[in-house]
Design an enzyme around this catalytic site. Structure first.
Site, PDB file in Angstrom:
ATOM      1  N   TRP A 100     -67.261  12.339  12.506  1.00  0.00           N
ATOM      2  CA  TRP A 100     -66.023  12.629  13.240  1.00  0.00           C
ATOM      3  C   TRP A 100     -66.071  13.999  13.884  1.00  0.00           C
ATOM      4  O   TRP A 100     -65.651  14.175  15.030  1.00  0.00           O
ATOM      5  CB  TRP A 100     -64.808  12.468  12.334  1.00  0.00           C
ATOM      6  CG  TRP A 100     -64.610  11.038  11.948  1.00  0.00           C
ATOM      7  CD1 TRP A 100     -64.671  10.505  10.704  1.00  0.00           C
ATOM      8  CD2 TRP A 100     -64.347   9.926  12.835  1.00  0.00           C
ATOM      9  NE1 TRP A 100     -64.465   9.149  10.751  1.00  0.00           N
ATOM     10  CE2 TRP A 100     -64.270   8.769  12.038  1.00  0.00           C
ATOM     11  CE3 TRP A 100     -64.190   9.798  14.212  1.00  0.00           C
ATOM     12  CZ2 TRP A 100     -64.026   7.494  12.571  1.00  0.00           C
ATOM     13  CZ3 TRP A 100     -63.945   8.531  14.755  1.00  0.00           C
ATOM     14  CH2 TRP A 100     -63.864   7.402  13.941  1.00  0.00           C
ATOM     15  N   ASP A 168     -58.699  18.150  11.915  1.00  0.00           N
ATOM     16  CA  ASP A 168     -58.560  16.697  11.959  1.00  0.00           C
ATOM     17  C   ASP A 168     -58.344  16.246  10.512  1.00  0.00           C
ATOM     18  O   ASP A 168     -59.257  16.281   9.701  1.00  0.00           O
ATOM     19  CB  ASP A 168     -59.845  16.082  12.533  1.00  0.00           C
ATOM     20  CG  ASP A 168     -59.826  14.545  12.511  1.00  0.00           C
ATOM     21  OD1 ASP A 168     -58.821  13.967  12.050  1.00  0.00           O
ATOM     22  OD2 ASP A 168     -60.821  13.947  12.965  1.00  0.00           O
ATOM     23  N   LYS A 192     -54.664   5.731   8.210  1.00  0.00           N
ATOM     24  CA  LYS A 192     -55.310   5.920   6.913  1.00  0.00           C
ATOM     25  C   LYS A 192     -54.277   6.230   5.834  1.00  0.00           C
ATOM     26  O   LYS A 192     -54.227   5.563   4.822  1.00  0.00           O
ATOM     27  CB  LYS A 192     -56.351   7.034   6.969  1.00  0.00           C
ATOM     28  CG  LYS A 192     -57.720   6.599   7.459  1.00  0.00           C
ATOM     29  CD  LYS A 192     -57.917   6.729   8.939  1.00  0.00           C
ATOM     30  CE  LYS A 192     -59.250   6.224   9.418  1.00  0.00           C
ATOM     31  NZ  LYS A 192     -59.803   7.026  10.502  1.00  0.00           N
TER      32      LYS A 192
HETATM   33  C1  LIG Z   1     -60.430   7.356  11.629  1.00  0.00           C
HETATM   34  C2  LIG Z   1     -60.713   8.750  12.002  1.00  0.00           C
HETATM   35  C3  LIG Z   1     -60.709   9.173  13.327  1.00  0.00           C
HETATM   36  C4  LIG Z   1     -60.487   8.220  14.491  1.00  0.00           C
HETATM   37  O1  LIG Z   1     -59.184   7.844  14.532  1.00  0.00           O
HETATM   38  P1  LIG Z   1     -58.633   6.898  15.723  1.00  0.00           P
HETATM   39  O2  LIG Z   1     -57.173   6.927  15.436  1.00  0.00           O
HETATM   40  O3  LIG Z   1     -59.274   5.565  15.543  1.00  0.00           O
HETATM   41  O4  LIG Z   1     -58.981   7.521  17.009  1.00  0.00           O
HETATM   42  C5  LIG Z   1     -60.948  10.503  13.595  1.00  0.00           C
HETATM   43  N1  LIG Z   1     -61.185  11.375  12.612  1.00  0.00           N
HETATM   44  C6  LIG Z   1     -61.208  11.001  11.311  1.00  0.00           C
HETATM   45  C7  LIG Z   1     -61.478  12.020  10.263  1.00  0.00           C
HETATM   46  C8  LIG Z   1     -60.967   9.675  10.979  1.00  0.00           C
HETATM   47  O5  LIG Z   1     -60.990   9.304   9.682  1.00  0.00           O
END
Ligand SMILES: *Cc1c(COP(=O)(O)O)cnc(C)c1O
Length: 355
Positions: A100, A168, A192
Site C-alpha cells: 500500500w 493511511d 475494513k
Molecule cells: C484496502 C487498503 C487500501 C485500498 O483501499 P481502497 O478503498 O480499495 O482504495 C489502501 N490502503 C490500505 C492500508 C488498505 O488496507
C-alpha cells in the site's frame, strides 16, 4: 453452519448493525422511506451524517481544528488527492512498508519530489523501520499505519516535529486509542474497520485545508469538501448510514479503550499459537506484528492449500493470503468476535494433529 469471517476487506460488520439496518431498510425511523430513497439534504439524512461525524469526534477525541470528511474513491483516491492538494511541487517524505505504501509513493511522484526515507523492502516488508531522517522543509511525511497485506503495524508513530504526519489507516483505524493531534491528515477506506465500501474517511487539520493548492478540479479539492461538510455533491448516503450504526455500536461497547483490549486478546491468541510450535509460522517481525491482519505460513504451499480448503469447508472464510504474497492471513477487525478466533485456534490444533 456459522461462518467465521476473516476476509481482509470488504470485511465483517457487527451482526447487530446488520440486524438494525435490516429492520430499518424499508422505513428509516418510521418515516415510510428507506435511507436510500431520501434526499441527502433532508433533515433525516442530516441527522445521520451529523451523528456519524459526532461519533468519530467522540470515539477518537478529535480536536476542534480538524474536519471529518466522508469522501469517495477509496483510500486509493487519497494516494493522489493528498499530493495534489498538499505537495504543490515541493518534497514529501514517504516510509515504504509494503504494497500500500508503494502505491501511495507512485501517485505522489506525479506531483513533486518524493524521498523514501525508510523502507523494509530489504526483508520482504516483514518489519517497520525505526530510524528516520526527515527532509528539512518537506511538505509532509506519509506512513501506512498498518500494512494489510504484509501484516505489519506501527506501534509507535514517528515524531515528525512541525512536519505534518499523514497516515493511511485503512486497516487499523478505530482499532486502538489514537492521539489525533500527532497527525495532519488521516485517511481510511471504510470497508475494513468502519463500514461498507464506497466511503472514505478523511480527518484533516484545518491549516492543511487552508494551505492546500488552488486550481484543482472541484471534487478532488479538500477545500470543497471541508467547506461543504461532505455535502458538495451526493455523498454515499447508505454507507454513511451504516458507518453511523457501526460507530454507535463501538460507543455502546465501551469505545476504543475496550476494543483495544479485545483486539489485543484476539491477536494474542493467534501469535501465541505461532510461538508455541513450528507448524504455523508468522511472517512478521515479532515486535511489528499487526493486531488486525495476522499473516502466517505453513511448511509448504500444498499444505497451505489444504489448510485453506478444509478451513473454508469448516466455516472459516477468507484465510487465503493476498494473491501477491501467498500464504495465509486471518483478518481480525473490530467486528470479528473473540469467539471466532477461539474457534479458529481449535480448528488449527485439529488440523495440525491430522497433518
Ligand atoms: C484496502 C487498503 C487500501 C485500498 O483501499 P481502497 O478503498 O480499495 O482504495 C489502501 N490502503 C490500505 C492500508 C488498505 O488496507
Amino acid at each position: 453452519m456459522k461462518k467465521h469471517n476473516f476476509y481482509a476487506g470488504p470485511a465483517i460488520l457487527p451482526q447487530e448493525v446488520l440486524e438494525k439496518a435490516k429492520a430499518e431498510l424499508t422505513s428509516l425511523n418510521g418515516i415510510g422511506l428507506s435511507v436510500m430513497e431520501i434526499s441527502h439534504r433532508s433533515k433525516d439524512f442530516d441527522a445521520i451524517i451529523t451523528s456519524a461525524e459526532e461519533n468519530f469526534k467522540k470515539l477518537l477525541n478529535i480536536p476542534d481544528n480538524y474536519h471529518v470528511l466522508f469522501l469517495q474513491g477509496g483510500a486509493s483516491q487519497q494516494f493522489g488527492m493528498i499530493p495534489m492538494n498538499l505537495l504543490k511541487g515541493g518534497t514529501a517524505d514517504y516510509v515504504n512498508t509494503g504494497a500500500w505504501a508503494k502505491k501511495a509513493i507512485k501517485e505522489a511522484k506525479l506531483f513533486g519530489d518524493v524521498n523514501v526515507v525508510a523502507s523494509s523492502e530489504d526483508k520482504d516488508f516483514s518489519y517497520i523501520p525505526k530510524e528516520f531522517n526527515f527532509t528539512d522543509g518537506c511538505e509532509y511525511v506519509h506512513i501506512t499505519s498498518n500494512e494489510t497485506i504484509g501484516g505489519i503495524q506501527f506501534n509507535d508513530f514517528p515524531d515528525t516535529g512541525d512536519i505534518p504526519l499523514i497516515a493511511d489507516m485503512s486497516s487499523d483505524i478505530m482499532s486502538k486509542k489514537l492521539d489525533i493531534s500527532k497527525f495532519g491528515l488521516i485517511y481510511a477506506g471504510a470497508q475494513k474497520n468502519i463500514g461498507p465500501s464506497g466511503v472514505t474517511l478523511v480527518i484533516i487539520r484545518d491549516d492543511l485545508v487552508k494551505n492546500s493548492a488552488d486550481g484543482i478540479t472541484t471534487m478532488l479539492s479538500y477545500k470543497t469538501h471541508a467547506e461543504k461538510k461532505s455535502l458538495y455533491n451526493t455523498p454515499p448516503s447508505f454507507g454513511i448510514y451504516i458507518i453511523k450504526l457501526v460507530t454507535d455500536w463501538l460507543i455502546e461497547l465501551g469505545g476504543l479503550d475496550e476494543i483495544e483490549k479485545i483486539n489485543a486478546e484476539k491477536a494474542g491468541l493467534l501469535y501465541d499459537k505461532f510461538d508455541s510450535d513450528d507448524f504455523y509460522n508468522g511472517t512478521a517481525n515479532k515486535e511489528d506484528r499487526s493486531k488486525m491482519n495476522v499473516t502466517f505460513r505453513l511448511q509448504s504451499e500444498e499444505l497451505e492449500k489444504k489448510f485453506i480448503e478444509e478451513a473454508t469447508a469448516a466455516g472459516f472464510i477468507g484465510l487465503k493470503g493476498h494473491r501477491s504474497v501467498g500464504g495465509c492471513r486471518a483478518s481480525i477487525y473490530n467486528a470479528l468476535p473473540l469467539e471466532s478466533v477461539q474457534e479458529l485456534i481449535k480448528f488449527m490444533d485439529e488440523f495440525e494433529k491430522n497433518n
